[in-house]
Design a protein around this motif. Structure first.
Motif, PDB file in Angstrom:
ATOM      1  N   SER A  45      22.945  60.668  -1.742  1.00  0.00           N
ATOM      2  CA  SER A  45      21.485  60.777  -1.777  1.00  0.00           C
ATOM      3  C   SER A  45      20.918  60.003  -2.967  1.00  0.00           C
ATOM      4  O   SER A  45      19.882  59.334  -2.853  1.00  0.00           O
ATOM      5  N   ALA A  46      21.597  60.082  -4.095  1.00  0.00           N
ATOM      6  CA  ALA A  46      21.158  59.329  -5.272  1.00  0.00           C
ATOM      7  C   ALA A  46      21.227  57.823  -5.009  1.00  0.00           C
ATOM      8  O   ALA A  46      20.338  57.075  -5.415  1.00  0.00           O
ATOM      9  N   PHE A  47      22.272  57.382  -4.312  1.00  0.00           N
ATOM     10  CA  PHE A  47      22.380  55.959  -3.956  1.00  0.00           C
ATOM     11  C   PHE A  47      21.174  55.515  -3.144  1.00  0.00           C
ATOM     12  O   PHE A  47      20.626  54.447  -3.358  1.00  0.00           O
ATOM     13  N   GLU A  48      20.793  56.323  -2.192  1.00  0.00           N
ATOM     14  CA  GLU A  48      19.725  55.930  -1.276  1.00  0.00           C
ATOM     15  C   GLU A  48      18.340  56.054  -1.888  1.00  0.00           C
ATOM     16  O   GLU A  48      17.419  55.364  -1.459  1.00  0.00           O
ATOM     17  N   ASN A  49      18.178  56.888  -2.889  1.00  0.00           N
ATOM     18  CA  ASN A  49      16.844  57.152  -3.428  1.00  0.00           C
ATOM     19  C   ASN A  49      16.506  56.405  -4.708  1.00  0.00           C
ATOM     20  O   ASN A  49      15.367  56.489  -5.165  1.00  0.00           O
ATOM     21  N   ILE A  50      17.441  55.692  -5.272  1.00  0.00           N
ATOM     22  CA  ILE A  50      17.148  54.934  -6.490  1.00  0.00           C
ATOM     23  C   ILE A  50      16.399  53.652  -6.088  1.00  0.00           C
ATOM     24  O   ILE A  50      16.779  52.993  -5.129  1.00  0.00           O
ATOM     25  N   PRO A  51      15.316  53.303  -6.757  1.00  0.00           N
ATOM     26  CA  PRO A  51      14.513  52.147  -6.340  1.00  0.00           C
ATOM     27  C   PRO A  51      15.260  50.807  -6.339  1.00  0.00           C
ATOM     28  O   PRO A  51      15.117  50.025  -5.406  1.00  0.00           O
ATOM     29  N   HIS A  52      16.023  50.529  -7.375  1.00  0.00           N
ATOM     30  CA  HIS A  52      16.747  49.256  -7.453  1.00  0.00           C
ATOM     31  C   HIS A  52      18.231  49.554  -7.599  1.00  0.00           C
ATOM     32  O   HIS A  52      18.645  50.257  -8.515  1.00  0.00           O
ATOM     33  N   PHE A  53      19.012  48.990  -6.700  1.00  0.00           N
ATOM     34  CA  PHE A  53      20.440  49.275  -6.658  1.00  0.00           C
ATOM     35  C   PHE A  53      21.194  47.951  -6.676  1.00  0.00           C
ATOM     36  O   PHE A  53      21.064  47.137  -5.755  1.00  0.00           O
ATOM     37  N   ILE A  54      21.941  47.725  -7.732  1.00  0.00           N
ATOM     38  CA  ILE A  54      22.670  46.486  -7.945  1.00  0.00           C
ATOM     39  C   ILE A  54      24.163  46.773  -7.751  1.00  0.00           C
ATOM     40  O   ILE A  54      24.702  47.714  -8.327  1.00  0.00           O
ATOM     41  N   VAL A  55      24.820  45.929  -6.947  1.00  0.00           N
ATOM     42  CA  VAL A  55      26.239  46.136  -6.660  1.00  0.00           C
ATOM     43  C   VAL A  55      27.012  44.877  -7.037  1.00  0.00           C
ATOM     44  O   VAL A  55      26.595  43.757  -6.727  1.00  0.00           O
ATOM     45  N   GLY A  56      28.141  45.080  -7.714  1.00  0.00           N
ATOM     46  CA  GLY A  56      29.073  43.998  -8.010  1.00  0.00           C
ATOM     47  C   GLY A  56      30.209  44.035  -7.010  1.00  0.00           C
ATOM     48  O   GLY A  56      30.784  45.099  -6.759  1.00  0.00           O
ATOM     49  N   TYR A  57      30.493  42.882  -6.435  1.00  0.00           N
ATOM     50  CA  TYR A  57      31.543  42.780  -5.406  1.00  0.00           C
ATOM     51  C   TYR A  57      32.655  41.860  -5.890  1.00  0.00           C
ATOM     52  O   TYR A  57      32.406  40.841  -6.541  1.00  0.00           O
ATOM     53  N   ASP A  58      33.860  42.197  -5.533  1.00  0.00           N
ATOM     54  CA  ASP A  58      35.011  41.322  -5.708  1.00  0.00           C
ATOM     55  C   ASP A  58      35.612  41.144  -4.318  1.00  0.00           C
ATOM     56  O   ASP A  58      36.104  42.120  -3.729  1.00  0.00           O
TER      57      ASP A  58
END
Length: 90
Positions: A45-58
């Protein structure tokens, strides 16, 4: 490594939750296993409700993420395998 802002998060919740669990077990020694399991129920739920979500991928696999609300970093978790390698500087 690729870093990008993610708007649609539902399809990557499971791998992000795995990063979260590994990171918490590695760094949050004040939490016991029961507490980690309990808290993990609320993390998607926190993942979905945070306005800006930055992900690092390898290689297309999430290895880190950061959630930002306004001018505050609300969450920052890095897979323990990548901790201490400067990923937060990219």
């Amino acid at each position: 490594m690729e870093i990008k802002e993610v708007k649609q998060r539902k399809e990557i919740i499971e791998p992000l939750l795995e990063v979260w669990q590994k990171s918490v077990r590695s760094t949050h020694h004040f939490l016991n296993e029961k507490e980690i399991v309990m808290i993990s129920q609320y993390v998607p739920s926190a993942f979905e409700n945070i306005p800006h979500f930055i992900v690092g991928y390898d290689e297309q696999k999430p290895i880190a993420f950061m959630g930002i609300d306004g001018e505050r970093i609300e969450m920052l978790f890095i897979d323990p395998i990548c901790q201490g390698q400067g990923i937060e500087k990219n």
